[in-house]
Design a protein around this motif. Sequence first.
Motif, PDB file in Angstrom:
ATOM      1  N   PHE A  96       0.833  -1.207   0.000  1.00  0.00           N
ATOM      2  CA  PHE A  96       0.000   0.000   0.000  1.00  0.00           C
ATOM      3  C   PHE A  96       0.865   1.254   0.000  1.00  0.00           C
ATOM      4  O   PHE A  96       0.619   2.194  -0.763  1.00  0.00           O
ATOM      5  CB  PHE A  96      -0.934  -0.006   1.217  1.00  0.00           C
ATOM      6  CG  PHE A  96      -1.770   1.234   1.328  1.00  0.00           C
ATOM      7  CD1 PHE A  96      -2.843   1.431   0.482  1.00  0.00           C
ATOM      8  CD2 PHE A  96      -1.463   2.211   2.264  1.00  0.00           C
ATOM      9  CE1 PHE A  96      -3.607   2.575   0.574  1.00  0.00           C
ATOM     10  CE2 PHE A  96      -2.216   3.358   2.365  1.00  0.00           C
ATOM     11  CZ  PHE A  96      -3.291   3.536   1.513  1.00  0.00           C
ATOM     12  N   GLU A  97       1.885   1.272   0.835  1.00  0.00           N
ATOM     13  CA  GLU A  97       2.761   2.447   0.904  1.00  0.00           C
ATOM     14  C   GLU A  97       3.572   2.609  -0.383  1.00  0.00           C
ATOM     15  O   GLU A  97       3.789   3.730  -0.847  1.00  0.00           O
ATOM     16  CB  GLU A  97       3.693   2.337   2.111  1.00  0.00           C
ATOM     17  CG  GLU A  97       4.539   3.550   2.346  1.00  0.00           C
ATOM     18  CD  GLU A  97       3.740   4.783   2.702  1.00  0.00           C
ATOM     19  OE1 GLU A  97       4.288   5.895   2.541  1.00  0.00           O
ATOM     20  OE2 GLU A  97       2.581   4.671   3.143  1.00  0.00           O
ATOM     21  N   THR A  98       3.985   1.508  -0.957  1.00  0.00           N
ATOM     22  CA  THR A  98       4.712   1.566  -2.229  1.00  0.00           C
ATOM     23  C   THR A  98       3.830   2.131  -3.327  1.00  0.00           C
ATOM     24  O   THR A  98       4.259   2.994  -4.103  1.00  0.00           O
ATOM     25  CB  THR A  98       5.205   0.165  -2.621  1.00  0.00           C
ATOM     26  OG1 THR A  98       6.040  -0.333  -1.588  1.00  0.00           O
ATOM     27  CG2 THR A  98       5.956   0.181  -3.918  1.00  0.00           C
ATOM     28  N   TYR A  99       2.593   1.682  -3.402  1.00  0.00           N
ATOM     29  CA  TYR A  99       1.690   2.203  -4.422  1.00  0.00           C
ATOM     30  C   TYR A  99       1.365   3.675  -4.165  1.00  0.00           C
ATOM     31  O   TYR A  99       1.262   4.465  -5.097  1.00  0.00           O
ATOM     32  CB  TYR A  99       0.399   1.386  -4.480  1.00  0.00           C
ATOM     33  CG  TYR A  99      -0.526   1.868  -5.569  1.00  0.00           C
ATOM     34  CD1 TYR A  99      -0.246   1.577  -6.890  1.00  0.00           C
ATOM     35  CD2 TYR A  99      -1.649   2.642  -5.272  1.00  0.00           C
ATOM     36  CE1 TYR A  99      -1.065   2.037  -7.902  1.00  0.00           C
ATOM     37  CE2 TYR A  99      -2.461   3.099  -6.272  1.00  0.00           C
ATOM     38  CZ  TYR A  99      -2.171   2.797  -7.585  1.00  0.00           C
ATOM     39  OH  TYR A  99      -2.976   3.265  -8.587  1.00  0.00           O
ATOM     40  N   ARG A 100       1.240   4.049  -2.898  1.00  0.00           N
ATOM     41  CA  ARG A 100       0.938   5.445  -2.571  1.00  0.00           C
ATOM     42  C   ARG A 100       2.074   6.372  -3.008  1.00  0.00           C
ATOM     43  O   ARG A 100       1.827   7.460  -3.512  1.00  0.00           O
ATOM     44  CB  ARG A 100       0.690   5.589  -1.078  1.00  0.00           C
ATOM     45  CG  ARG A 100       0.123   6.945  -0.676  1.00  0.00           C
ATOM     46  CD  ARG A 100      -0.065   7.067   0.813  1.00  0.00           C
ATOM     47  NE  ARG A 100       1.179   7.103   1.567  1.00  0.00           N
ATOM     48  CZ  ARG A 100       1.965   8.191   1.670  1.00  0.00           C
ATOM     49  NH1 ARG A 100       1.649   9.289   1.057  1.00  0.00           N
ATOM     50  NH2 ARG A 100       3.063   8.134   2.379  1.00  0.00           N
ATOM     51  N   ARG A 101       3.310   5.925  -2.840  1.00  0.00           N
ATOM     52  CA  ARG A 101       4.453   6.775  -3.195  1.00  0.00           C
ATOM     53  C   ARG A 101       4.819   6.718  -4.670  1.00  0.00           C
ATOM     54  O   ARG A 101       5.163   7.738  -5.267  1.00  0.00           O
ATOM     55  CB  ARG A 101       5.671   6.382  -2.364  1.00  0.00           C
ATOM     56  CG  ARG A 101       5.538   6.756  -0.922  1.00  0.00           C
ATOM     57  CD  ARG A 101       6.817   6.483  -0.189  1.00  0.00           C
ATOM     58  NE  ARG A 101       6.645   6.775   1.227  1.00  0.00           N
ATOM     59  CZ  ARG A 101       7.636   6.880   2.066  1.00  0.00           C
ATOM     60  NH1 ARG A 101       8.869   6.713   1.659  1.00  0.00           N
ATOM     61  NH2 ARG A 101       7.408   7.137   3.326  1.00  0.00           N
ATOM     62  N   ARG A 103       2.948   5.078  -7.279  1.00  0.00           N
ATOM     63  CA  ARG A 103       1.796   4.961  -8.181  1.00  0.00           C
ATOM     64  C   ARG A 103       1.969   3.854  -9.217  1.00  0.00           C
ATOM     65  O   ARG A 103       1.499   3.965 -10.359  1.00  0.00           O
ATOM     66  CB  ARG A 103       1.531   6.281  -8.906  1.00  0.00           C
ATOM     67  CG  ARG A 103       1.116   7.398  -8.014  1.00  0.00           C
ATOM     68  CD  ARG A 103      -0.277   7.171  -7.523  1.00  0.00           C
ATOM     69  NE  ARG A 103      -0.681   8.268  -6.642  1.00  0.00           N
ATOM     70  CZ  ARG A 103      -1.481   8.122  -5.638  1.00  0.00           C
ATOM     71  NH1 ARG A 103      -1.985   6.949  -5.384  1.00  0.00           N
ATOM     72  NH2 ARG A 103      -1.802   9.129  -4.885  1.00  0.00           N
ATOM     73  N   THR A 104       2.636   2.770  -8.819  1.00  0.00           N
ATOM     74  CA  THR A 104       2.787   1.621  -9.706  1.00  0.00           C
ATOM     75  C   THR A 104       2.986   0.366  -8.868  1.00  0.00           C
ATOM     76  O   THR A 104       3.442   0.437  -7.731  1.00  0.00           O
ATOM     77  CB  THR A 104       3.976   1.792 -10.671  1.00  0.00           C
ATOM     78  OG1 THR A 104       3.991   0.681 -11.569  1.00  0.00           O
ATOM     79  CG2 THR A 104       5.292   1.885  -9.940  1.00  0.00           C
TER      80      THR A 104
END
Length: 123
Positions: A96-101, A103-104
């Motif tokens: 979730f945090e990776t996608y939030r930062r 966007r992939t």
Amino acid sequence: MEALTALVVGLLVAASVYLMLARNFMRFLFGLILLSNAANLVIFASGRMTKGAPALVPYGADTPAGVVGNALPQALVLTAIVIGFGLLAFTLALAFETYRRLRTMDTDKMRVAEPKDADEDMK
């Protein structure tokens, strides 16, 4: 019963390797969970899959009476399930945090912390 369990474990491992080779982080995560479940089945099957009684020792006896199931693999599987759930919760928070930062979810595009190649600097 052991042959069916071996077949299911083989299918789970094959599916998990297929998912873990994908370039999507979520597919990798699902593959990791499938591999964890396959390992749990292997540990569970190592304790003999019998229709025996629970591993209870009668009062005054030294050993259980009759054919009993082995309690150690069952305890190990329960522990592994708890550890796997903790791993799943951590990696879902990480995803979730990776996608939030970034966007992939494509692992090839997640190259923020890696140094640039010398070939790219020449271009």
